[in-house]
Design a protein around this motif. Structure first.
Motif, PDB file in Angstrom:
ATOM      1  N   TRP A  23      34.943  47.177  38.901  1.00 34.33           N
ATOM      2  CA  TRP A  23      36.312  46.655  39.200  1.00 34.33           C
ATOM      3  C   TRP A  23      37.095  46.192  37.740  1.00 34.33           C
ATOM      4  CZ3 TRP A  23      40.262  45.019  41.853  1.00 34.33           C
ATOM      5  CH2 TRP A  23      40.754  43.978  41.764  1.00 34.33           C
ATOM      6  N   LEU A  24      38.157  47.079  37.781  1.00 34.60           N
ATOM      7  CA  LEU A  24      39.117  46.809  36.691  1.00 34.60           C
ATOM      8  C   LEU A  24      40.059  45.649  36.653  1.00 34.60           C
ATOM      9  CD1 LEU A  24      39.627  50.670  36.367  1.00 34.60           C
ATOM     10  CD2 LEU A  24      37.946  49.375  35.162  1.00 34.60           C
ATOM     11  N   GLY A  25      40.142  45.025  37.851  1.00 36.20           N
ATOM     12  CA  GLY A  25      40.989  43.934  37.829  1.00 36.20           C
ATOM     13  C   GLY A  25      42.311  44.321  38.376  1.00 36.20           C
ATOM     14  N   SER A  26      43.317  43.208  38.278  1.00 33.73           N
ATOM     15  CA  SER A  26      44.602  43.269  38.892  1.00 33.73           C
ATOM     16  C   SER A  26      45.637  43.479  37.862  1.00 33.73           C
ATOM     17  CB  SER A  26      44.796  41.976  40.001  1.00 33.73           C
ATOM     18  OG  SER A  26      44.568  40.616  39.118  1.00 33.73           O
ATOM     19  N   ALA A  27      45.463  43.666  36.849  1.00 34.63           N
ATOM     20  CA  ALA A  27      46.455  43.569  35.922  1.00 34.63           C
ATOM     21  C   ALA A  27      45.893  44.192  34.505  1.00 34.63           C
ATOM     22  CB  ALA A  27      47.198  42.252  35.639  1.00 34.63           C
ATOM     23  N   ALA A  28      47.009  44.637  33.737  1.00 32.70           N
ATOM     24  CA  ALA A  28      46.438  45.438  32.438  1.00 32.70           C
ATOM     25  C   ALA A  28      45.884  44.506  31.532  1.00 32.70           C
ATOM     26  CB  ALA A  28      47.795  46.108  31.881  1.00 32.70           C
ATOM     27  N   PRO A  29      45.360  44.886  30.681  1.00 30.38           N
ATOM     28  CA  PRO A  29      44.347  44.252  29.800  1.00 30.38           C
ATOM     29  C   PRO A  29      45.204  43.354  28.651  1.00 30.38           C
ATOM     30  CG  PRO A  29      43.366  46.484  29.755  1.00 30.38           C
ATOM     31  CD  PRO A  29      44.727  46.444  30.483  1.00 30.38           C
ATOM     32  N   THR A  30      44.825  42.300  28.225  1.00 29.00           N
ATOM     33  CA  THR A  30      45.539  41.171  27.396  1.00 29.00           C
ATOM     34  C   THR A  30      44.901  41.537  26.079  1.00 29.00           C
ATOM     35  OG1 THR A  30      44.091  39.669  27.868  1.00 29.00           O
ATOM     36  CG2 THR A  30      46.401  39.617  28.901  1.00 29.00           C
ATOM     37  N   ARG A  31      43.774  42.449  26.096  1.00 30.06           N
ATOM     38  CA  ARG A  31      42.977  42.647  24.675  1.00 30.06           C
ATOM     39  C   ARG A  31      43.063  44.418  24.680  1.00 30.06           C
ATOM     40  NH1 ARG A  31      37.234  40.192  24.366  1.00 30.06           N
ATOM     41  NH2 ARG A  31      37.409  40.668  22.488  1.00 30.06           N
ATOM     42  N   SER A  32      42.368  44.794  23.590  1.00 34.93           N
ATOM     43  CA  SER A  32      42.350  46.289  23.389  1.00 34.93           C
ATOM     44  C   SER A  32      42.107  46.977  24.648  1.00 34.93           C
ATOM     45  CB  SER A  32      41.878  46.740  22.158  1.00 34.93           C
ATOM     46  OG  SER A  32      41.527  47.974  22.181  1.00 34.93           O
ATOM     47  N   VAL A  33      42.529  48.074  24.898  1.00 34.16           N
ATOM     48  CA  VAL A  33      42.206  48.923  25.977  1.00 34.16           C
ATOM     49  C   VAL A  33      40.724  49.453  25.771  1.00 34.16           C
ATOM     50  CG1 VAL A  33      42.928  51.236  25.011  1.00 34.16           C
ATOM     51  CG2 VAL A  33      43.227  50.604  27.598  1.00 34.16           C
ATOM     52  N   ARG A  34      40.248  49.413  24.625  1.00 37.47           N
ATOM     53  CA  ARG A  34      38.709  49.851  24.294  1.00 37.47           C
ATOM     54  C   ARG A  34      37.810  48.823  25.114  1.00 37.47           C
ATOM     55  NH1 ARG A  34      36.449  47.447  18.532  1.00 37.47           N
ATOM     56  NH2 ARG A  34      34.844  48.952  19.308  1.00 37.47           N
ATOM     57  N   TRP A  35      38.320  47.969  25.823  1.00 36.30           N
ATOM     58  CA  TRP A  35      37.358  47.199  26.594  1.00 36.30           C
ATOM     59  C   TRP A  35      37.359  47.718  28.152  1.00 36.30           C
ATOM     60  CZ3 TRP A  35      34.050  43.916  24.553  1.00 36.30           C
ATOM     61  CH2 TRP A  35      34.279  43.536  23.166  1.00 36.30           C
ATOM     62  N   LEU A  36      38.463  47.953  28.554  1.00 36.69           N
ATOM     63  CA  LEU A  36      38.727  49.002  29.771  1.00 36.69           C
ATOM     64  C   LEU A  36      37.777  50.071  29.462  1.00 36.69           C
ATOM     65  CD1 LEU A  36      40.318  48.859  32.279  1.00 36.69           C
ATOM     66  CD2 LEU A  36      42.159  50.284  30.978  1.00 36.69           C
ATOM     67  N   ASP A  37      37.984  50.762  28.619  1.00 33.65           N
ATOM     68  CA  ASP A  37      37.275  52.193  28.550  1.00 33.65           C
ATOM     69  C   ASP A  37      35.902  51.861  28.412  1.00 33.65           C
ATOM     70  OD1 ASP A  37      39.862  53.242  28.338  1.00 33.65           O
ATOM     71  OD2 ASP A  37      39.969  53.537  26.255  1.00 33.65           O
ATOM     72  N   GLY A  38      35.284  50.870  27.894  1.00 35.04           N
ATOM     73  CA  GLY A  38      34.006  50.676  27.741  1.00 35.04           C
ATOM     74  C   GLY A  38      33.303  50.318  29.109  1.00 35.04           C
ATOM     75  N   ALA A  39      34.045  49.487  29.937  1.00 33.61           N
ATOM     76  CA  ALA A  39      33.650  49.351  31.383  1.00 33.61           C
ATOM     77  C   ALA A  39      33.378  50.640  32.197  1.00 33.61           C
ATOM     78  CB  ALA A  39      34.575  48.310  31.825  1.00 33.61           C
ATOM     79  N   ILE A  40      34.583  51.547  31.971  1.00 32.51           N
ATOM     80  CA  ILE A  40      34.448  52.750  32.776  1.00 32.51           C
ATOM     81  C   ILE A  40      33.403  53.813  32.340  1.00 32.51           C
ATOM     82  CG2 ILE A  40      36.054  54.863  33.394  1.00 32.51           C
ATOM     83  CD1 ILE A  40      38.357  52.878  32.868  1.00 32.51           C
ATOM     84  N   LYS A  41      33.440  53.827  31.083  1.00 29.72           N
ATOM     85  CA  LYS A  41      32.273  54.778  30.777  1.00 29.72           C
ATOM     86  C   LYS A  41      30.920  54.305  30.941  1.00 29.72           C
ATOM     87  CE  LYS A  41      33.045  57.009  26.704  1.00 29.72           C
ATOM     88  NZ  LYS A  41      33.263  57.133  25.394  1.00 29.72           N
TER      89      LYS A  41
END
Length: 231
Positions: A23-41
């Motif tokens: 689950w990536l959430g309901s809005a774009a990250p407020t921190r670096s996109v690298r945390w989003l990438d880390g969860a997906i990877k």
């Protein structure tokens, strides 16, 4: 003559691994996109994994683009609703049932309000829950997760369905291109998930006040002006 008690080739097949969603959430990250990438990877290491995101079109396009980079399909729930953590937990639980998902990873690092969703989702889907997880891997019958406590790392074996809050960063990203519309995204909506927006609306966040609150002395002056005699 073969022994009837001997296991057949069909019996010897391993059970299929449970499907994982992130689950990536309901809005774009407020921190670096690298945390989003880390969860997906992290989710990509599990066969059949899928990413789930909800919100407006620009955010869904970004989520689909980041998932596509590591070969993870993405399901997007287009909605302009602004819900609290319990409302989004209902959306995620419904999506998990629709997509036949057993365990759910949550990118709890990208936005501060995401951490509260971990326990809420776990309660709705009837799964174990862990937060602040910095490493996770599959094991027979479940997951092996390492979480960061206040002063040490704790490794936990989780058997059966689980909701895991991830705090895993990928490589630093200085800049990423504007995402293109995610043509390959699986499109979902609230009605398809069996959710009534009118009912779900009771979990909507109150609108933010636009004007600054008046100071106490201003309110007193306004009150006295009503009772003051005209000059």
């Amino acid at each position: 003559m073969s022994d009837p008690a001997a296991p057949t080739a069909e019996m010897a097949k391993p059970e299929p691994r449970a499907r994982v969603a992130v689950w990536l959430g309901s809005a774009a990250p407020t921190r670096s996109v690298r945390w989003l990438d880390g969860a997906i990877k992290t989710a990509s290491a599990f066969p059949g994994a899928i990413a789930i995101a909800a919100g407006d079109a620009p955010w869904l396009d970004l989520a689909a683009e980041r998932a596509k980079l590591v070969g993870v399909p993405c399901a997007g729930i287009a909605t302009d609703m602004q819900l609290d953590y319990l409302g989004w937990a209902q959306v995620v639980a419904a999506a998990a049932r629709r997509l036949d998902v057993t365990s759910i990873f949550v990118d709890e690092a990208s936005r501060p309000e995401r951490a509260a969703e971990v326990a809420a989702i776990a309660e709705l889907v009837g799964a174990a829950q862990l937060s602040r997880v910095v490493r996770v891997a599959a094991m027979d019958g479940g997951l092996l997760a390492t979480r960061a406590t206040s002063r040490e790392l704790q490794t936990v074996r989780v058997r059966g369905p689980a909701v895991i809050g991830l705090r895993i960063a990928d490589q630093p990203v200085d800049e990423y291109p504007t995402p293109r519309p995610g043509s390959g995204m699986e499109r979902l909506d609230l009605e398809l998930l069996g959710l009534d927006p009118a009912v779900l609306g009771h979990r909507a966040l109150p609108p933010r006040a636009g004007a600054e609150p008046r100071k106490t002395v201003e309110r007193i002056a306004e009150h006295l002006a009503v009772h003051a005699r005209p000059a």
